[in-house]
Design a protein around this motif. Structure first.
Motif, PDB file in Angstrom:
ATOM      1  N   ALA A 183       0.854  -1.192   0.000  1.00 28.51           N
ATOM      2  CA  ALA A 183       0.000   0.000   0.000  1.00 28.51           C
ATOM      3  C   ALA A 183       0.886   1.237   0.000  1.00 28.51           C
ATOM      4  O   ALA A 183       1.948   1.259   0.639  1.00 28.51           O
ATOM      5  N   PHE A 184       0.429   2.280  -0.685  1.00 28.38           N
ATOM      6  CA  PHE A 184       1.201   3.515  -0.822  1.00 28.38           C
ATOM      7  C   PHE A 184       0.333   4.661  -0.319  1.00 28.38           C
ATOM      8  O   PHE A 184      -0.544   5.169  -1.039  1.00 28.38           O
ATOM      9  N   ILE A 185       0.569   5.064   0.932  1.00 24.78           N
ATOM     10  CA  ILE A 185      -0.226   6.122   1.547  1.00 24.78           C
ATOM     11  C   ILE A 185       0.694   7.066   2.317  1.00 24.78           C
ATOM     12  O   ILE A 185       1.900   6.852   2.394  1.00 24.78           O
ATOM     13  N   ASP A 186       0.093   8.131   2.883  1.00 25.97           N
ATOM     14  CA  ASP A 186       0.827   9.134   3.651  1.00 25.97           C
ATOM     15  C   ASP A 186       0.429   9.062   5.123  1.00 25.97           C
ATOM     16  O   ASP A 186      -0.535   8.371   5.493  1.00 25.97           O
ATOM     17  N   VAL A 187       1.137   9.839   5.961  1.00 32.68           N
ATOM     18  CA  VAL A 187       0.879   9.825   7.405  1.00 32.68           C
ATOM     19  C   VAL A 187      -0.494  10.411   7.740  1.00 32.68           C
ATOM     20  O   VAL A 187      -1.060  10.083   8.786  1.00 32.68           O
ATOM     21  N   ASP A 188      -1.046  11.241   6.872  1.00 29.09           N
ATOM     22  CA  ASP A 188      -2.373  11.792   7.140  1.00 29.09           C
ATOM     23  C   ASP A 188      -3.479  10.917   6.557  1.00 29.09           C
ATOM     24  O   ASP A 188      -4.638  11.335   6.487  1.00 29.09           O
ATOM     25  N   GLU A 189      -3.151   9.687   6.177  1.00 30.71           N
ATOM     26  CA  GLU A 189      -4.124   8.756   5.617  1.00 30.71           C
ATOM     27  C   GLU A 189      -4.139   7.458   6.424  1.00 30.71           C
ATOM     28  O   GLU A 189      -3.083   6.945   6.803  1.00 30.71           O
ATOM     29  N   PHE A 190      -5.334   6.948   6.665  1.00 33.38           N
ATOM     30  CA  PHE A 190      -5.509   5.716   7.436  1.00 33.38           C
ATOM     31  C   PHE A 190      -6.352   4.736   6.619  1.00 33.38           C
ATOM     32  O   PHE A 190      -7.392   5.105   6.067  1.00 33.38           O
ATOM     33  N   LEU A 191      -5.915   3.478   6.580  1.00 38.34           N
ATOM     34  CA  LEU A 191      -6.654   2.410   5.917  1.00 38.34           C
ATOM     35  C   LEU A 191      -7.497   1.673   6.953  1.00 38.34           C
ATOM     36  O   LEU A 191      -6.963   1.125   7.925  1.00 38.34           O
ATOM     37  N   LEU A 192      -8.804   1.611   6.721  1.00 34.56           N
ATOM     38  CA  LEU A 192      -9.723   1.041   7.704  1.00 34.56           C
ATOM     39  C   LEU A 192     -10.443  -0.170   7.120  1.00 34.56           C
ATOM     40  O   LEU A 192     -11.162  -0.044   6.120  1.00 34.56           O
ATOM     41  N   PRO A 193     -10.291  -1.363   7.710  1.00 33.92           N
ATOM     42  CA  PRO A 193     -11.166  -2.467   7.322  1.00 33.92           C
ATOM     43  C   PRO A 193     -12.573  -2.179   7.831  1.00 33.92           C
ATOM     44  O   PRO A 193     -12.771  -1.911   9.018  1.00 33.92           O
ATOM     45  N   VAL A 194     -13.545  -2.211   6.958  1.00 35.06           N
ATOM     46  CA  VAL A 194     -14.903  -1.778   7.314  1.00 35.06           C
ATOM     47  C   VAL A 194     -15.660  -2.851   8.080  1.00 35.06           C
ATOM     48  O   VAL A 194     -16.302  -2.575   9.098  1.00 35.06           O
ATOM     49  N   THR A 195     -15.597  -4.094   7.626  1.00 39.28           N
ATOM     50  CA  THR A 195     -16.310  -5.181   8.306  1.00 39.28           C
ATOM     51  C   THR A 195     -15.371  -6.298   8.744  1.00 39.28           C
ATOM     52  O   THR A 195     -15.664  -7.006   9.703  1.00 39.28           O
ATOM     53  N   ALA A 196     -14.273  -6.490   8.062  1.00 39.80           N
ATOM     54  CA  ALA A 196     -13.318  -7.546   8.400  1.00 39.80           C
ATOM     55  C   ALA A 196     -12.519  -7.168   9.642  1.00 39.80           C
ATOM     56  O   ALA A 196     -12.404  -5.993   9.987  1.00 39.80           O
ATOM     57  N   PRO A 197     -11.917  -8.136  10.333  1.00 44.60           N
ATOM     58  CA  PRO A 197     -11.144  -7.822  11.538  1.00 44.60           C
ATOM     59  C   PRO A 197      -9.818  -7.131  11.246  1.00 44.60           C
ATOM     60  O   PRO A 197      -9.250  -6.494  12.129  1.00 44.60           O
ATOM     61  N   ASP A 198      -9.308  -7.275  10.015  1.00 49.54           N
ATOM     62  CA  ASP A 198      -8.024  -6.660   9.690  1.00 49.54           C
ATOM     63  C   ASP A 198      -7.933  -6.456   8.178  1.00 49.54           C
ATOM     64  O   ASP A 198      -8.777  -6.926   7.405  1.00 49.54           O
ATOM     65  N   LEU A 199      -6.874  -5.757   7.745  1.00 47.21           N
ATOM     66  CA  LEU A 199      -6.723  -5.447   6.326  1.00 47.21           C
ATOM     67  C   LEU A 199      -6.432  -6.683   5.466  1.00 47.21           C
ATOM     68  O   LEU A 199      -7.011  -6.816   4.374  1.00 47.21           O
ATOM     69  N   PRO A 200      -5.547  -7.612   5.879  1.00 50.03           N
ATOM     70  CA  PRO A 200      -5.342  -8.800   5.045  1.00 50.03           C
ATOM     71  C   PRO A 200      -6.627  -9.585   4.793  1.00 50.03           C
ATOM     72  O   PRO A 200      -6.841 -10.090   3.685  1.00 50.03           O
ATOM     73  N   THR A 201      -7.484  -9.683   5.803  1.00 47.15           N
ATOM     74  CA  THR A 201      -8.764 -10.366   5.608  1.00 47.15           C
ATOM     75  C   THR A 201      -9.640  -9.598   4.639  1.00 47.15           C
ATOM     76  O   THR A 201     -10.312 -10.188   3.776  1.00 47.15           O
ATOM     77  N   ALA A 202      -9.640  -8.271   4.743  1.00 42.67           N
ATOM     78  CA  ALA A 202     -10.428  -7.448   3.827  1.00 42.67           C
ATOM     79  C   ALA A 202      -9.946  -7.584   2.387  1.00 42.67           C
ATOM     80  O   ALA A 202     -10.729  -7.441   1.446  1.00 42.67           O
TER      81      ALA A 202
END
Length: 294
Positions: free
Chosen positions: A117-136
């Protein structure tokens, strides 16, 4: 000459050869003086399943790298010096330092990851329903690029940085499907198939295309179609301003590439005005952070 004084913002690369044991999600990040918020950002993303952080230090003078080392396990962090301003020797065109970092990360680290993933410090990745990002991301394993739309948060009435951090205190954002400031994107990619690198989109096998977080395909030029918008599996929060004091510091700091100061100021304030018009409530990040802490 056509390219003189323009910025080189896209680079072509030969993809890395994937390792047989490649696995997990990594984040590529370029930082400069983010000591105030970097610990919250790093803790959160490690908690939602990011395996490794590849951090490019663009001349930090406030201890940001030391905070990262104190926050993350040593085997989850790589920090590289990246304080430079480079230009093409013939045309004088500046090479976008962030794009250069992204290309370096793909070639030198990408072989070991299923996703970067390519993001900045002012950006957050949120899994919406899954327990974590790999699951999402599991349902998207047949794809090589996932485009996530910005969900833009403004100042939320804070003059100075509030106690308790970002996720607890910023609960109103613009609606991406109605925004006029430009529905932009950040991406999660399969490193072994990337052939072109930009900040907001990558070429996969020679084509600028991918899917949204539910697998709907589109070329990059068609992502602005509101039918492509989705936040069903992963939401990308972009805390564009944070507090008013931090916004002013951001303006004074200038763009990450060489632009005229007044042009930069006008652009930032136009975006801020549009973000802070007709905002909607959004507590997803706060509630997720509370669950993780619990």
């Amino acid at each position: 000459m056509f390219w003189r004084n323009r910025t080189i913002s896209k680079l072509s690369i030969t993809p890395p050869v994937e390792r047989p044991d490649r696995d997990g999600l990594g984040i590529v990040l370029i930082v400069r003086n983010e000591a105030t918020h970097i610990a919250e950002w790093a803790r959160f993303h490690h908690a939602v399943g990011v395996r490794h952080f590849i951090v490019y230090d663009n001349g930090c003078t406030d201890g940001t790298p030391d905070i990262l080392r104190a926050t993350l396990p040593a085997d989850a962090l790589t920090i590289l010096p990246w304080d430079q301003k480079l230009a093409d020797g013939r045309s004088g065109a500046e090479i976008h330092n962030q794009v250069l970092a992204y290309a370096h990360a793909l070639r030198n680290f990408g072989a070991g990851f299923r996703w970067l993933a390519f993001i900045d410090v002012d950006e957050f990745l949120l899994p919406v329903t899954a327990p974590d990002l790999p699951t999402a991301l599991a349902d998207l394993s047949d794809h090589a690029q996932v485009s996530l739309p910005w969900h833009m948060f403004g100042r939320n009435g804070h003059e100075a940085a509030p106690d308790g951090g970002i996720l607890q205190n910023y609960l109103h954002r613009s609606d991406p499907t109605a925004a006029q400031h430009g529905l932009n994107w950040k991406c999660i990619v399969d490193p072994a198939r990337v052939t072109g690198v930009r900040v907001h989109g990558f070429d996969i096998d020679g084509v600028g295309a991918g899917v949204n977080d539910i697998g709907q395909p589109a070329r990059h030029k068609d992502r602005s179609n509101r039918a492509f918008y989705s936040r069903a599996a992963i939401q990308l929060n972009h805390y564009y301003t944070r507090s008013n004091a931090e916004l002013q510091a951001k303006i004074n700091r200038g763009s990450n590439k060489t632009v005229q100061a007044q042009k930069h100021l006008a652009r930032v304030m136009r975006i801020v005005a549009e973000i802070e018009t007709d905002m909607v409530e959004d507590s997803l990040a706060r509630d997720l952070a509370a669950r993780l802490k619990g």
